[in-house]
Design a protein around this motif. Structure first.
Motif, short mmCIF file in Angstrom:
data_model
loop_
_atom_site.label_atom_id
_atom_site.label_comp_id
_atom_site.label_asym_id
_atom_site.label_seq_id
_atom_site.Cartn_x
_atom_site.Cartn_y
_atom_site.Cartn_z
N THR A 206 0.85 -1.19 0.00
CA THR A 206 0.00 0.00 0.00
C THR A 206 0.89 1.24 0.00
N PRO A 207 0.55 2.27 -0.80
CA PRO A 207 1.36 3.49 -0.78
C PRO A 207 1.46 4.06 0.63
N LEU A 208 2.66 4.51 0.99
CA LEU A 208 2.89 5.04 2.33
C LEU A 208 3.37 6.49 2.23
N MET A 209 2.83 7.35 3.09
CA MET A 209 3.26 8.74 3.12
C MET A 209 3.60 9.14 4.54
N ALA A 273 -6.38 2.10 1.37
CA ALA A 273 -5.86 2.64 0.12
C ALA A 273 -4.55 3.38 0.34
N LEU A 274 -4.31 3.78 1.57
CA LEU A 274 -3.14 4.62 1.86
C LEU A 274 -2.70 4.40 3.30
N LEU A 275 -1.37 4.36 3.51
CA LEU A 275 -0.82 4.32 4.86
C LEU A 275 -0.21 5.69 5.16
N VAL A 276 -0.62 6.29 6.27
CA VAL A 276 -0.04 7.58 6.67
C VAL A 276 0.75 7.34 7.95
N VAL A 277 2.04 7.68 7.91
CA VAL A 277 2.89 7.50 9.09
C VAL A 277 3.33 8.86 9.60
#
Ligand code: TXA
Ligand code: MG
Length: 312
Positions: A206-209, A273-277
């Protein structure tokens, strides 16, 4: 065979058996020009694998081995090209995990071992993760429980002057500089190739930001409205959070690193849909965590990713 080390699980092969080494590359899907670390039982084996063992290597071995430190040295002429990836150096490490130690002593020779994951993916920190990553490609997985360090070893290049950190880890640049009593250099463009230095490596599917702690809710609202977003942060979930999943991470850099890959794996399998760190503090003790997160991240957020995230 996969085995535990204190950093991450490794996929091991007899370092002097080309057929076994080829199987490791095949199981990982790793390009053949990327070098492998050779694990040895103790520092007396340095002389067997390295053409020259500088004083700095003995100093660091005394201080940090067994432990999460890999040294890059000029290689001996008998070292197989598959290990050194065609370069004139070799990466060597004495791991501290008791199972790795027993394995090395029983085997009685060097074991080449990359992390036991598919090329470009998160390193496994439990035996179960190895199974999920490699499936039938690995016959035996020695289960030594979850790894203590949780991220890959620090790599220091001692094959040229001045020494330089190629990959930050639990043993910090400062600890190494203090032990050697010399300032470290910057890894230059001429430094050896390593997959860990590709732009994206150690990545979830999964895309990570990375987003500043105070910006997370705003970010979700603006960049991914309506998308299922999984958050990893050191603070607890705000009451009005729009996140589909909010995972609280440990506070200290050591514990954060210890659990990082397992947490990312869990978030990755949550169907978001998205990983936010949350971006960790900008302090030297967080260098290794920053390094791994920057490799896992897709940044800046591509318009397509934002649109895809919004659509789901
Ligand atoms: O903690 C670790 O180091 C784990 C455990 C299993 O020991 N191993 C590990 O291996 O992370 P791997 O192959 O996933 O990553 C090793 C890194 C790669 O980026 C590789 O290119 C680099 O070390 N490396 C190995 N030998 C090298 C050399 N001679 N010169 C420069 N980089 C080297
Ligand atoms: Mg790896």
């Amino acid at each position: 065979m996969a085995f535990p080390t204190e950093t991450v699980y490794g996929l091991g092969a007899d370092a002097s058996n080309p057929a076994a080494l080829r199987k490791v590359f095949a199981a990982k899907g790793r390009p053949a020009d990327h070098p492998l670390i050779v694990h040895i039982a103790d520092m007396s084996e340095l002389k067997h694998w390295a053409a020259e063992v500088p004083r700095a290597a003995w100093l660091l071995a005394e201080k940090f081995w067994p432990g999460p430190l890999t040294m890059v040295l000029k290689r001996s002429s008998h070292v197989n090209d598959l290990i050194s990836g065609g370069q004139n150096t070799i990466g060597l490490r004495v791991p501290g995990h008791p199972v790795a130690q027993q394995l090395l002593k029983a085997f009685g020779a060097g074991i080449a071992a990359p992390s036991a994951n598919k090329f470009g993916r998160l390193s496994p920190t439990t035996a179960q993760h190895v199974r999920e990553e490699l499936g039938d490609a690995v016959e035996i997985v020695l289960d030594g429980g979850p790894c203590d360090v949780g991220i890959e070893s620090t790599i220091v290049d001692l094959s040229r002057e001045p020494p330089a950190i190629l990959r930050p880890g639990r043993v910090s640049a400062q600890q190494i500089a203090d032990a050697l009593l010399v300032p470290l250099g910057e890894p230059s463009g001429e430094r050896p190739r390593m997959p860990g230095s590709l732009a994206t490596h150690y990545a979830p599917r999964t895309p990570l930001m990375r987003v500043h702690a105070d910006e997370i809710e705003n970010f979700i609202r603006r960049q991914a409205p309506g998308a299922a977003v999984a958050v990893l942060a050191r603070r607890s979930r705000p009451r009005d959070s729009r996140a589909a999943l909010w995972q609280v991470a440990p506070q200290s850099p050591e514990e954060y690193a210890q659990h990082l890959y397992a947490l990312l794996r869990r978030m990755d399998s949550a169907g978001c849909a998205l990983l936010v760190v949350e971006s960790p503090p900008d302090l030297p003790e967080w260098a290794a965590v920053h390094d791994r997160l920057s490799r896992a991240a897709v940044e800046p957020l591509l318009p397509a990713v934002a649109a895809g995230a919004a659509a789901r």
